[in-house]
Design an enzyme around this catalytic site. Sequence first.
Site, PDB file in Angstrom:
ATOM      1  N   ASN A 155       0.457 -13.287  -1.455  1.00  6.75           N
ATOM      2  CA  ASN A 155       1.903 -13.276  -1.672  1.00  6.75           C
ATOM      3  C   ASN A 155       2.274 -13.977  -2.968  1.00  6.75           C
ATOM      4  O   ASN A 155       1.632 -14.936  -3.373  1.00  6.75           O
ATOM      5  CB  ASN A 155       2.625 -13.938  -0.498  1.00  6.75           C
ATOM      6  CG  ASN A 155       2.439 -13.148   0.779  1.00  6.75           C
ATOM      7  OD1 ASN A 155       1.960 -12.021   0.738  1.00  6.75           O
ATOM      8  ND2 ASN A 155       2.807 -13.729   1.894  1.00  6.75           N
TER       9      ASN A 155
ATOM     10  N   ASP B 109       5.600 -14.860  -3.348  1.00  8.21           N
ATOM     11  CA  ASP B 109       6.976 -15.299  -3.074  1.00  8.21           C
ATOM     12  C   ASP B 109       7.197 -16.813  -3.123  1.00  8.21           C
ATOM     13  O   ASP B 109       8.339 -17.272  -3.142  1.00  8.21           O
ATOM     14  CB  ASP B 109       7.458 -14.738  -1.727  1.00  8.21           C
ATOM     15  CG  ASP B 109       6.564 -15.105  -0.543  1.00  8.21           C
ATOM     16  OD1 ASP B 109       5.913 -16.158  -0.576  1.00  8.21           O
ATOM     17  OD2 ASP B 109       6.540 -14.317   0.432  1.00  8.21           O
TER      18      ASP B 109
ATOM     19  N   HIS C  22      -2.593 -13.267  -6.349  1.00 10.24           N
ATOM     20  CA  HIS C  22      -1.797 -12.288  -7.094  1.00 10.24           C
ATOM     21  C   HIS C  22      -0.682 -12.927  -7.920  1.00 10.24           C
ATOM     22  O   HIS C  22       0.278 -12.249  -8.285  1.00 10.24           O
ATOM     23  CB  HIS C  22      -1.239 -11.233  -6.124  1.00 10.24           C
ATOM     24  CG  HIS C  22      -2.321 -10.412  -5.485  1.00 10.24           C
ATOM     25  ND1 HIS C  22      -2.147  -9.675  -4.342  1.00 10.24           N
ATOM     26  CD2 HIS C  22      -3.622 -10.225  -5.845  1.00 10.24           C
ATOM     27  CE1 HIS C  22      -3.283  -9.079  -4.020  1.00 10.24           C
ATOM     28  NE2 HIS C  22      -4.193  -9.398  -4.905  1.00 10.24           N
TER      29      HIS C  22
ATOM     30  N   CYS D 277       4.521 -14.384 -21.553  1.00 12.21           N
ATOM     31  CA  CYS D 277       4.913 -13.640 -22.753  1.00 12.21           C
ATOM     32  C   CYS D 277       3.824 -12.631 -23.109  1.00 12.21           C
ATOM     33  O   CYS D 277       2.652 -12.988 -23.200  1.00 12.21           O
ATOM     34  CB  CYS D 277       5.159 -14.590 -23.922  1.00 12.21           C
ATOM     35  SG  CYS D 277       5.614 -13.709 -25.428  1.00 12.21           S
TER      36      CYS D 277
ATOM     37  N   CYS E 231      10.670 -14.161 -24.286  1.00 16.08           N
ATOM     38  CA  CYS E 231      10.107 -15.499 -24.539  1.00 16.08           C
ATOM     39  C   CYS E 231      10.878 -16.139 -25.703  1.00 16.08           C
ATOM     40  O   CYS E 231      11.543 -15.435 -26.472  1.00 16.08           O
ATOM     41  CB  CYS E 231       8.640 -15.298 -24.921  1.00 16.08           C
ATOM     42  SG  CYS E 231       7.764 -16.775 -25.445  1.00 16.08           S
TER      43      CYS E 231
ATOM     44  N   ASN F 295      -1.557  -9.824  13.338  1.00 19.98           N
ATOM     45  CA  ASN F 295      -0.803  -8.740  12.699  1.00 19.98           C
ATOM     46  C   ASN F 295      -0.001  -8.011  13.772  1.00 19.98           C
ATOM     47  O   ASN F 295      -0.437  -7.941  14.928  1.00 19.98           O
ATOM     48  CB  ASN F 295      -1.778  -7.766  12.006  1.00 19.98           C
ATOM     49  CG  ASN F 295      -1.096  -6.945  10.922  1.00 19.98           C
ATOM     50  OD1 ASN F 295      -0.156  -6.200  11.191  1.00 19.98           O
ATOM     51  ND2 ASN F 295      -1.566  -7.081   9.705  1.00 19.98           N
TER      52      ASN F 295
ATOM     53  N   GLU G 204       0.387  -4.889  13.698  1.00 14.72           N
ATOM     54  CA  GLU G 204      -0.246  -3.580  13.866  1.00 14.72           C
ATOM     55  C   GLU G 204      -1.745  -3.662  13.649  1.00 14.72           C
ATOM     56  O   GLU G 204      -2.235  -4.628  13.083  1.00 14.72           O
ATOM     57  CB  GLU G 204       0.304  -2.598  12.816  1.00 14.72           C
ATOM     58  CG  GLU G 204       1.733  -2.218  13.051  1.00 14.72           C
ATOM     59  CD  GLU G 204       2.315  -1.486  11.851  1.00 14.72           C
ATOM     60  OE1 GLU G 204       1.541  -0.837  11.113  1.00 14.72           O
ATOM     61  OE2 GLU G 204       3.539  -1.582  11.668  1.00 14.72           O
TER      62      GLU G 204
END
Length: 238
Positions: free
Chosen positions: A101, A103, A118, A126, A147, A212, A214
Amino acid sequence: MAELEQARAWIAAATSLAVLTGAGISAESGIPTFRGAGGLWRDYKPEELATPEAFARDPRLVWEWYNWRRELIAKAAPNAAHRALVELEKRKPGFTLITQNVDGLHDRAGSGKILKLHGDIWRMRCTACGANWSDRRAPLPKLPPHCACGGLARPGVVWFGEPLPDGMMKEAEHAASSAQVVLVIGTSAVVHPAASLIPCARQAGAKIIEINTEETAASARVDCALRGPAGELLPLLL
Ligand code: NAD
């Protein structure tokens, strides 16, 4: 539920634990996952926007999507699952949190060291001089952002087809392969190389517990698959 009790017992006995989280852990905070309901934005698939090619073609469009996501995330708060991981970290001498994530909700919940495979949506980079900085404004005042050097800024995240930050995958593999228990939470387990941490841990002998809502690409190869929302199940495991 026998599976839940089994998972609780493994976690209680473990001194080293690794956790891999995906978008599903933030779903109960109101942040849409990539795959599944609510994953689309203006009819675009994330795979069409989160790429270097999309950014080269239309940086403004890609930034509009990131601006929308930043606004959504800014309004969200960590949920019971993020908080349960903070508690788990306090209890275990060996603990590594690996997340796909971007976030920042693990940081906001109070987790310590986080391997952000990630990247981070609150960071900018920049494209001209390589400078890297934090910017928490949502919405951004001007799109696309630039920038101080005048170069075009890009989100500080890893796009499809890009390599992970230097050395981070090695560190994640080390944590996964030296943990007694690995929790895999809210990930569809289809994005590589992150998903490869699951077989890597399994090969090294870890017990794998999946949480999970699913069934996923990893479900058939875990030791215990718990079905339900992470915010409800994770606190029950402590
Ligand atoms: P994904 O969208 O592919 O899969 C999300 C998974 O979460 C699904 O398997 C779904 O069944 C499950 N899920 C949904 N609600 C849940 C809940 N309440 N509790 C438990 N599980 C739940 O996400 P992924 O596997 O993380 O995909 C990887 C890519 O998605 C990464 O590149 C990541 O950067 C990106 N992503 C991140 C965010 C974020 O930062 N919040 C949001 C969307 C996508």
